[in-house]
Design a protein around this motif. Structure first.
Motif, mmCIF file in Angstrom:
data_model
loop_
_atom_site.group_PDB
_atom_site.id
_atom_site.type_symbol
_atom_site.label_atom_id
_atom_site.label_comp_id
_atom_site.label_asym_id
_atom_site.label_seq_id
_atom_site.Cartn_x
_atom_site.Cartn_y
_atom_site.Cartn_z
ATOM 1 N N THR A 88 4.542 1.427 -10.336
ATOM 2 C CA THR A 88 4.723 1.282 -8.885
ATOM 3 C C THR A 88 6.192 1.439 -8.549
ATOM 4 O O THR A 88 7.062 0.929 -9.268
ATOM 5 C CB THR A 88 4.254 -0.107 -8.428
ATOM 6 N N VAL A 89 6.462 2.197 -7.490
ATOM 7 C CA VAL A 89 7.855 2.331 -7.042
ATOM 8 C C VAL A 89 8.395 0.933 -6.781
ATOM 9 O O VAL A 89 7.839 0.168 -5.987
ATOM 10 C CB VAL A 89 7.953 3.190 -5.763
ATOM 11 N N ALA A 90 9.456 0.587 -7.496
ATOM 12 C CA ALA A 90 9.942 -0.803 -7.470
ATOM 13 C C ALA A 90 10.580 -1.143 -6.132
ATOM 14 O O ALA A 90 11.377 -0.379 -5.586
ATOM 15 C CB ALA A 90 10.952 -1.025 -8.589
ATOM 16 N N ALA A 91 10.220 -2.299 -5.636
ATOM 17 C CA ALA A 91 10.931 -2.829 -4.459
ATOM 18 C C ALA A 91 12.119 -3.604 -5.007
ATOM 19 O O ALA A 91 12.095 -4.829 -5.119
ATOM 20 C CB ALA A 91 10.018 -3.738 -3.659
ATOM 21 N N THR A 92 13.146 -2.836 -5.423
ATOM 22 C CA THR A 92 14.256 -3.459 -6.146
ATOM 23 C C THR A 92 15.001 -4.463 -5.300
ATOM 24 O O THR A 92 15.645 -5.355 -5.812
ATOM 25 C CB THR A 92 15.253 -2.379 -6.627
ATOM 26 N N LEU A 140 0.832 -1.205 0.000
ATOM 27 C CA LEU A 140 0.000 0.000 0.000
ATOM 28 C C LEU A 140 0.866 1.254 0.000
ATOM 29 O O LEU A 140 0.584 2.218 -0.727
ATOM 30 C CB LEU A 140 -0.933 -0.013 1.222
ATOM 31 N N LYS A 141 1.906 1.249 0.810
ATOM 32 C CA LYS A 141 2.783 2.429 0.874
ATOM 33 C C LYS A 141 3.476 2.676 -0.461
ATOM 34 O O LYS A 141 3.616 3.824 -0.895
ATOM 35 C CB LYS A 141 3.812 2.251 1.993
ATOM 36 N N ARG A 142 3.898 1.604 -1.119
ATOM 37 C CA ARG A 142 4.537 1.784 -2.427
ATOM 38 C C ARG A 142 3.533 2.285 -3.460
ATOM 39 O O ARG A 142 3.854 3.111 -4.321
ATOM 40 C CB ARG A 142 5.173 0.471 -2.893
ATOM 41 N N ALA A 143 2.291 1.791 -3.376
ATOM 42 C CA ALA A 143 1.256 2.248 -4.310
ATOM 43 C C ALA A 143 0.967 3.738 -4.113
ATOM 44 O O ALA A 143 0.884 4.509 -5.083
ATOM 45 C CB ALA A 143 -0.019 1.424 -4.102
#
Length: 736
Positions: free
Chosen positions: A645-649, A597-600
């Motif tokens: 979406t900000v990638a969780a790289t 949710l936070k990344r979205a």
């Protein structure tokens, strides 16, 4: 008349020889020899002289003639030696050459006069032939005269030294001397000239090396050494015995200028091997390689230094926390580093396979020091296949993939890479964000070639699922159209569902998410259709892996089409009912897991040019206390706006531990299978041998921990696949 046998009777009158005959005849021959030495041979009758020598031998005066010749030649050469001794410097060499030429010419004439003695007496008595006798006497009386030999060596050495220092000398004089020594016999050339010459050269180059190493940098030193080797080779060809001296003098120069100074030369702080590699000095490195190849263990030393340097640079790279923050940059740095040293080996080190092997060993050492290297390499591939190869030709794409595969080969934990690669491939296939299907399949072929069918079988089935899903969706739509329920069932939603086989795709726990009512109904319609045509199957929706296209209206009637993730869609549709919502309100309404949710929200509110929501307080990170507003001032030049979406790289600690746990679980059956294969073939083995064999069999995928192997052996014993040997508890036996 009766004929009897023929009788040979002695002369009735005995033949008498003048008792003074030998003295008189020798006197004639001796005078003639003197005249020949005095260059007055034109008045002599060689026929008469030959007859006199012939008669002396015939009348058994051969010893008298031979001994007299030795005395005469010795006396003459003694006088010659005195005249040569009177000269100094270059005139000394000219006098020596002149006297040598005269002596060889005279010796030929004397040999002709005494030819009969050469053919009979000399052969019968095993004496030295006349001409050779003249050479040996010249050697002993003249060349090895102490005063002459010392002066000869000193003058020749002095001239060669002057030439080494850049002066022009009369090479012909030295050549005449070396030719003379060679004609006297190779042993004479070696003992009287070559050995002292080499000793002096060694001393000269020893001193020069000390001067060079203190006054020159490494490239300059190498150029000087290369020039000296060329000079000595040219010198040998010009006036020395090239066949004999060139390899020896070359070895002297190599020993003194290269071998003796190898370590300080290669380790020069600002210009040695490390500095040359760092600065890509290909010409200097090529020269260094060629010169060190001449020296015993020279290339071995260079190779070792290259390997240790690459390890040191690599360790610094993989342990740099700043690098690890960006996996793509991390892998790109590894590739750039490998390209750099590959170019050095190809262009400067003659594409030497031993150097390439050393480079591979160094990379394998440090790449595996960072346990996240498999994950980072997979992320790099993901980045390239998403967007990094756009606009590249097929050849360039092939080059990128080949370079990545080179890094992949260094990994010891290829099964960890497989785990991450499967996750990233799944995301690319499901989101349709892969740049090139050909590139995806090309990489799959490379992995299959490298690791075998088992490594890629599930990856290939993922592509099959995508194709099957397209066909299923076409059937679903056709059914709805035929029954006239398209609008009623889907409510205007263009639904696309990918049906994935559980065993082939990365296993993920079903994520909870409250879908909008309209979408929930459409999903239920598809579920009913699918289960009606595929009995015995179960569908579980994964909203965390979906995407959506939304039509949105902003201030002043600006219309845009937003491409978002399913989570982002769920968040945005909430703003149809309210202009502002707190983070907690959104979390409660959607029940999306907090990290997702936070990344979205971060993607929707914090990315410039994509901020369809507004956050208070402003900032890059999302906090539980933040409030979000519908941003009616949002503008974009594009009608279709893609909000990624900000990638969780990188994984979080819990995710990382979970992945590692999955990998360890997957390894257990592989280790057990290897143990059973080995024991079935060998029947009885000790513990250490099993450890070694299992490690050897599995190292292509991963390097198993001996402790883990021991646990798997114990598990197999419990399940009665193996048993301990009763006679020796260190041994195991296979139970059929």
């Amino acid at each position: 008349m009766k004929k009897g046998p023929i009788k040979i009777e002695p002369f009735r009158h005995p033949v008498t020889v003048d008792p003074q005959y030998a003295d008189k005849t020798w006197k004639v021959l001796e005078d003639a020899i003197r005249e020949i030495h005095n260059q007055n041979a034109s008045g002599l009758s060689f026929e008469e002289l030959y007859r006199n020598a012939y008669n002396m031998v015939l009348h058994k005066y051969g010893p008298r003639l031979y001994e007299g010749l030795i005395r005469t030649l010795t006396a003459h050469l003694t006088e010659v030696a005195k005249k040569i001794e009177e000269k100094e410097g270059a005139p000394f060499l000219r006098e020596l050459k002149k006297r040598w030429d005269e002596h060889t010419k005279s010796s030929q004439m004397i040999r002709d006069i005494l030819m009969y003695m050469d053919r009979t007496f000399v052969v019968q008595q095993q004496k030295t032939p006349v001409f050779t006798l003249g050479l040996e006497l010249w050697r002993d009386v003249v060349v090895r005269n102490r005063a002459i030999s010392e002066r000869l060596l000193a003058i020749v050495s002095s001239l060669i030294m002057k030439e080494r220092q850049g002066e022009v000398i009369e090479r012909g004089l030295i050549k005449s001397v070396t030719q003379m020594l060679g004609e006297l016999g190779h042993a004479v050339y070696v003992e009287d000239f070559e050995k002292p010459f080499l000793a002096a050269a060694a001393e000269f180059y020893r001193k020069e090396a000390q001067e060079y190493i203190t006054s020159s940098d490494c490239p300059e030193y190498l150029r000087k050494a290369e020039a000296r080797l060329g000079e000595e080779a040219e010198r040998c060809g010009a006036y020395l015995d090239a066949n004999s001296t060139e390899p020896k003098i070359t070895r002297v120069v190599e020993t003194e200028l290269l071998k003796a100074q190898m370590t300080p030369l290669l380790e020069m702080e600002h210009s040695g091997l490390i500095a040359l590699m760092r600065d890509d000095k290909f010409d200097d490195l090529s020269r260094l390689y060629c010169l060190m190849r001449r020296v015993d263990n020279g290339l071995g030393t260079v190779r070792h230094m290259l390997c240790e340097h690459v390890k040191e640079v690599g360790r610094a790279l993989v342990s740099d926390p700043e690098r690890s923050k960006d996996p793509v940059e991390y892998v790109q740095a590894l590739l750039d580093m490998r390209d750099k040293y590959e170019r050095i080996i190809t262009q400067a080190f003659a594409d030497d396979k031993t150097f390439r092997n050393a480079l591979n060993q160094a990379f394998e050492h440090f790449v595996n020091l960072n346990v996240r290297s498999p994950e980072f390499i997979s992320l790099f591939i993901d980045d390239k296949l998403r967007r990094g190869i756009k606009g590249l030709s097929d050849t360039d794409v092939e080059g990128v993939l080949d370079k990545v595969m080179a890094l992949f080969r260094y990994l010891q934990e290829k099964d960890v890479f497989e785990k991450y690669y499967k996750q990233h491939l799944a995301k690319r296939l499901l989101s349709g964000r892969t740049t090139s299907d050909d590139a995806e399949r090309n990489l799959l072929v490379k992995l299959k070639t490298e690791c075998g069918y088992q490594f890629t079988s599930k990856l290939e089935s993922m592509f099959t699922d995508i194709k099957t899903s397209r066909d299923t969706m076409n059937e679903f739509r056709t059914r709805l159209v035929e029954t006239g329920k398209l609008e009623a069932e889907l409510g205007g939603i263009d639904l696309q569902v990918q049906v994935l086989t559980t065993g082939s795709w990365p296993t993920q726990a079903p994520s909870k998410c409250n879908l909008p009512r309209e979408l929930e109904a459409a999903c239920e319609s598809f579920r009913n259709f699918y289960l009606s045509t595929h009995s015995g199957r179960r569908l579980t929706f994964q909203p965390n892996m979906g995407t959506a296209d939304l039509r949105a209206v902003f201030g002043a009637g600006r219309r845009h089409e937003l491409n978002v993730s399913t989570y982002q869609m769920c968040v945005l549709l909430l703003f149809n009912e309210a202009d502002s919502l707190s983070y907690r309100d959104i979390a409660q309404a959607t029940e999306i897991p907090a990290p997702d949710l936070k990344r979205a929200l971060q993607s929707l509110a914090c990315v410039k040019g994509r901020n369809v929501l507004r956050k208070e307080p402003a900032g890059k990170d999302v906090a539980d206390s933040d409030v979000f507003f519908y941003n009616d001032k949002f503008t974009s030049k594009l009608i279709k706006v893609k909000i990624s979406t900000v990638a969780a790289t990188k994984e979080g600690e819990s995710e990382k531990a979970e992945t590692r746990q999955k990998v360890e679980e997957d390894r257990k059956p592989q280790i057990e299978a290897a143990i059973v294969r080995i024991m079935k073939a060998r029947q009885r083995l000790d513990h250490n041998t099993i450890i070694t064999e299992v490690t050897r069999q599995l190292q292509a995928r991963f390097v198993p921990n001996p402790a883990t192997i021991k646990k798997r052996i114990e598990s197999l014993i419990e399940r009665e696949f193996l048993a301990r040997d009763e006679a020796d508890r260190k041994f195991y036996t296979y139970v059929a």
